[in-house]
Design a protein around this motif. Structure first.
Motif, PDB file in Angstrom:
ATOM      1  N   GLY A  97       0.757  -1.232   0.000  1.00  0.00           N
ATOM      2  CA  GLY A  97       0.000   0.000   0.000  1.00  0.00           C
ATOM      3  C   GLY A  97       0.787   1.281   0.000  1.00  0.00           C
ATOM      4  O   GLY A  97       0.196   2.370   0.027  1.00  0.00           O
ATOM      5  N   ILE A  98       2.120   1.216  -0.043  1.00  0.00           N
ATOM      6  CA  ILE A  98       2.940   2.419  -0.113  1.00  0.00           C
ATOM      7  C   ILE A  98       3.134   2.799  -1.582  1.00  0.00           C
ATOM      8  O   ILE A  98       3.283   1.937  -2.437  1.00  0.00           O
ATOM      9  CB  ILE A  98       4.295   2.207   0.583  1.00  0.00           C
ATOM     10  CG1 ILE A  98       4.079   1.962   2.081  1.00  0.00           C
ATOM     11  CG2 ILE A  98       5.211   3.409   0.379  1.00  0.00           C
ATOM     12  CD1 ILE A  98       5.354   1.674   2.843  1.00  0.00           C
ATOM     13  N   PHE A  99       3.135   4.101  -1.856  1.00  0.00           N
ATOM     14  CA  PHE A  99       3.311   4.603  -3.210  1.00  0.00           C
ATOM     15  C   PHE A  99       4.575   5.461  -3.285  1.00  0.00           C
ATOM     16  O   PHE A  99       4.910   6.162  -2.337  1.00  0.00           O
ATOM     17  CB  PHE A  99       2.105   5.461  -3.629  1.00  0.00           C
ATOM     18  CG  PHE A  99       0.802   4.723  -3.628  1.00  0.00           C
ATOM     19  CD1 PHE A  99       0.321   4.143  -4.783  1.00  0.00           C
ATOM     20  CD2 PHE A  99       0.066   4.603  -2.461  1.00  0.00           C
ATOM     21  CE1 PHE A  99      -0.884   3.450  -4.790  1.00  0.00           C
ATOM     22  CE2 PHE A  99      -1.143   3.920  -2.450  1.00  0.00           C
ATOM     23  CZ  PHE A  99      -1.612   3.338  -3.624  1.00  0.00           C
ATOM     24  N   TYR A 100       5.217   5.410  -4.455  1.00  0.00           N
ATOM     25  CA  TYR A 100       6.378   6.256  -4.715  1.00  0.00           C
ATOM     26  C   TYR A 100       6.208   6.939  -6.059  1.00  0.00           C
ATOM     27  O   TYR A 100       5.621   6.389  -6.994  1.00  0.00           O
ATOM     28  CB  TYR A 100       7.677   5.445  -4.713  1.00  0.00           C
ATOM     29  CG  TYR A 100       7.971   4.799  -3.395  1.00  0.00           C
ATOM     30  CD1 TYR A 100       8.560   5.525  -2.360  1.00  0.00           C
ATOM     31  CD2 TYR A 100       7.643   3.474  -3.170  1.00  0.00           C
ATOM     32  CE1 TYR A 100       8.813   4.930  -1.132  1.00  0.00           C
ATOM     33  CE2 TYR A 100       7.886   2.870  -1.939  1.00  0.00           C
ATOM     34  CZ  TYR A 100       8.480   3.598  -0.934  1.00  0.00           C
ATOM     35  OH  TYR A 100       8.722   3.019   0.279  1.00  0.00           O
ATOM     36  N   GLY A 101       6.722   8.155  -6.169  1.00  0.00           N
ATOM     37  CA  GLY A 101       6.621   8.875  -7.422  1.00  0.00           C
ATOM     38  C   GLY A 101       7.473  10.124  -7.411  1.00  0.00           C
ATOM     39  O   GLY A 101       8.214  10.402  -6.462  1.00  0.00           O
ATOM     40  N   LEU A 137       9.199   5.945 -11.643  1.00  0.00           N
ATOM     41  CA  LEU A 137      10.425   5.407 -11.066  1.00  0.00           C
ATOM     42  C   LEU A 137      10.614   3.932 -11.404  1.00  0.00           C
ATOM     43  O   LEU A 137       9.661   3.214 -11.687  1.00  0.00           O
ATOM     44  CB  LEU A 137      10.392   5.570  -9.544  1.00  0.00           C
ATOM     45  CG  LEU A 137      10.371   7.007  -9.032  1.00  0.00           C
ATOM     46  CD1 LEU A 137       9.989   7.031  -7.560  1.00  0.00           C
ATOM     47  CD2 LEU A 137      11.720   7.675  -9.251  1.00  0.00           C
ATOM     48  N   ALA A 138      11.871   3.488 -11.338  1.00  0.00           N
ATOM     49  CA  ALA A 138      12.233   2.078 -11.423  1.00  0.00           C
ATOM     50  C   ALA A 138      12.921   1.699 -10.119  1.00  0.00           C
ATOM     51  O   ALA A 138      13.388   2.563  -9.370  1.00  0.00           O
ATOM     52  CB  ALA A 138      13.154   1.818 -12.611  1.00  0.00           C
ATOM     53  N   ARG A 139      13.011   0.396  -9.839  1.00  0.00           N
ATOM     54  CA  ARG A 139      13.588  -0.048  -8.577  1.00  0.00           C
ATOM     55  C   ARG A 139      14.521  -1.232  -8.776  1.00  0.00           C
ATOM     56  O   ARG A 139      14.240  -2.150  -9.538  1.00  0.00           O
ATOM     57  CB  ARG A 139      12.495  -0.460  -7.596  1.00  0.00           C
ATOM     58  CG  ARG A 139      13.048  -1.122  -6.335  1.00  0.00           C
ATOM     59  CD  ARG A 139      11.940  -1.747  -5.514  1.00  0.00           C
ATOM     60  NE  ARG A 139      12.496  -2.499  -4.400  1.00  0.00           N
ATOM     61  CZ  ARG A 139      12.523  -3.826  -4.318  1.00  0.00           C
ATOM     62  NH1 ARG A 139      11.991  -4.555  -5.268  1.00  0.00           N
ATOM     63  NH2 ARG A 139      13.059  -4.425  -3.271  1.00  0.00           N
ATOM     64  N   ILE A 140      15.660  -1.186  -8.079  1.00  0.00           N
ATOM     65  CA  ILE A 140      16.542  -2.333  -7.922  1.00  0.00           C
ATOM     66  C   ILE A 140      16.811  -2.478  -6.430  1.00  0.00           C
ATOM     67  O   ILE A 140      17.394  -1.591  -5.805  1.00  0.00           O
ATOM     68  CB  ILE A 140      17.874  -2.158  -8.672  1.00  0.00           C
ATOM     69  CG1 ILE A 140      17.640  -2.036 -10.178  1.00  0.00           C
ATOM     70  CG2 ILE A 140      18.810  -3.333  -8.387  1.00  0.00           C
ATOM     71  CD1 ILE A 140      18.914  -1.785 -10.969  1.00  0.00           C
TER      72      ILE A 140
END
Length: 423
Positions: free
Chosen positions: A347-351, A394-397
């Motif tokens: 439920g957490i959002f990032y932007g 965004l992208a995530r590693i």
């Protein structure tokens, strides 16, 4: 750490002219595109780094779109301008020593027939082939859908899957593509079409190539949207969801659904009309979660005037229930969220936002649910001391987030940034 940059407006006039058609789509009226659900994190360090700046035109300049992450944690992206032939390029970022980032040119658009101005992030199939769009070029100069086929030696071979004619098929594709379960491609063209307001299309995979199918020609009248842009979502039933940056009853944009019927004919329905009080100009498109809920942003208006982050929950009867998760307020908290939001499995959002923050240069934000059902908004990195203008998701590693910016290290050629999680 970021090299300190002087305060600057969020969109440089030179950059706006260079990117031309793409930034015009972003500022009109003022894809499942989410490839990864990531575990939420509770705390982030207020530090970041530019892992690549585009000061040399050899690799291209003006990076656009969301970065693509491979299984080997390589980042793939597009540079919309310059490159060896001046038409844009595709690059990869990798860590040869496991620490420092290096950049490699994997394709440079050589002729306008190959495409010009790659205008959205890449997607990848199971074989490692890459797919993208160019806003210009191709046989008729109206844009292309292209493929970069992965070879055994790690190189890529370019081919044009479709060249837009600028007629009923549309022109100027600027949105990231998305696959369905059968390997077909979906996308949008922001201009032209039968009614002159853009199109949604499907490329069907055939043994001897790809077949173009028009899903919808936007009209901009009778409540329909115009100028489609941003990430698409395709559900398990083959329905396509997306956004237009204008059109609708108030000309502020819509969220639409295209439902497949007999003989591959799609019927459009409007899921949400933007009125201003609930935001307008939803450039970033949509993301989804495992429940089938849709999430998106609008770049302006809303209760606080700085844009919105919203949720559309499936109601069970085919309709969706709208809820406002956050109203951007501007100033130090960030506003103008152009890029698609990244939801997580808890439920957490990032932007990102393109404006606001200490120097009105944008921020990276987190939106976390509270026990009472509300959401807590926090800025996890202020772009103002570092760079300027993030217009993509965004992208995530692992524990790092990555994005593109239009200004980095005192250069309007752009860059790629990394935000590190607090250890």
């Amino acid at each position: 750490m970021f090299h300190t940059a002087s305060k600057a407006p969020s969109v440089n006039p030179r950059n706006n002219a260079r990117l031309g058609t793409h930034l015009r789509a972003l500022t009109l009226a003022s894809t499942v595109a989410l490839g990864l659900l990531m575990p939420g994190v509770a705390a982030w360090a207020n530090e970041a780094s530019v892992i690549s700046d585009f000061t040399a035109t050899t690799f291209g300049t003006a990076p656009l779109g969301r970065l693509l992450v491979s299984k080997t944690n390589t980042l793939y992206g597009v540079a919309s301008d310059d490159g060896p032939y001046g038409l844009g390029a595709v690059y990869e970022l990798f860590q040869p020593d496991g620490v420092h980032w290096a950049r490699k040119l994997i394709y440079a658009f050589e002729t306008t027939a190959d495409g010009k101005q790659p205008s959205a992030g890449l997607i990848k199939d199971k074989k490692g082939n890459l797919y993208g769009v160019t806003a210009q070029g191709g046989t008729w100069g109206k844009g292309t859908v292209y493929k970069l086929a992965l070879n055994a030696d790690g190189s890529f071979t370019h081919s044009v899957l479709y060249s837009f004619q600028g007629s009923t098929d549309g022109s100027q594709p600027v949105s990231e593509l998305v696959f369905d379960a059968e390997g077909n491609l979906y996308g949008t063209a922001s201009l032209n079409g039968e009614h002159g307001q853009g199109t949604a299309f499907k490329l069907i995979a055939k043994k001897n190539g790809w077949k173009f199918t028009l899903l919808h020609g936007f009209t901009g009248t009778d409540g329909d949207g115009k100028s489609p842009s941003g990430q698409l979502v395709v559900d398990s039933a083959g329905a396509v969801y997306g956004t237009t940056v204008a059109g609708g009853t108030y000309n502020f944009g819509v969220v639409y659904k295209l439902t497949p019927g007999e003989k591959n004919v799609y019927a459009e329905s409007i899921v949400l009309t933007f009125r201003g009080d609930n935001g307008f100009n939803p450039v970033g498109g949509l993301a989804t979660d495992t429940s089938g809920a849709l999430y998106g942003t609008s770049t302006a208006a809303g209760p606080n005037g700085g844009g919105t982050l919203f949720k559309l929950a499936p109601a069970g009867d085919g309709s969706f229930t709208y809820s406002l998760l956050h109203a951007f307020a501007g100033s130090g908290q960030g506003w103008q969220p152009y890029g698609a939001v990244m939801p997580t499995d808890n439920g957490i959002f990032y932007g990102t936002t393109a404006a606001g923050g200490s120097a009105n240069a944008g921020v990276v934000y987190q939106l976390a649910p509270s026990d009472d059902g509300s959401y807590k908004y926090s800025v996890i990195y202020d772009m103002g001391i570092a760079g300027n203008g993030s217009y993509a998701g965004l992208a995530r590693i692992k524990s790092e987030l990555f994005g593109t910016m239009s200004y980095a290290n005192d250069s309007w050629n752009g860059g790629v940034f990394e935000v590190n999680r607090k250890k």
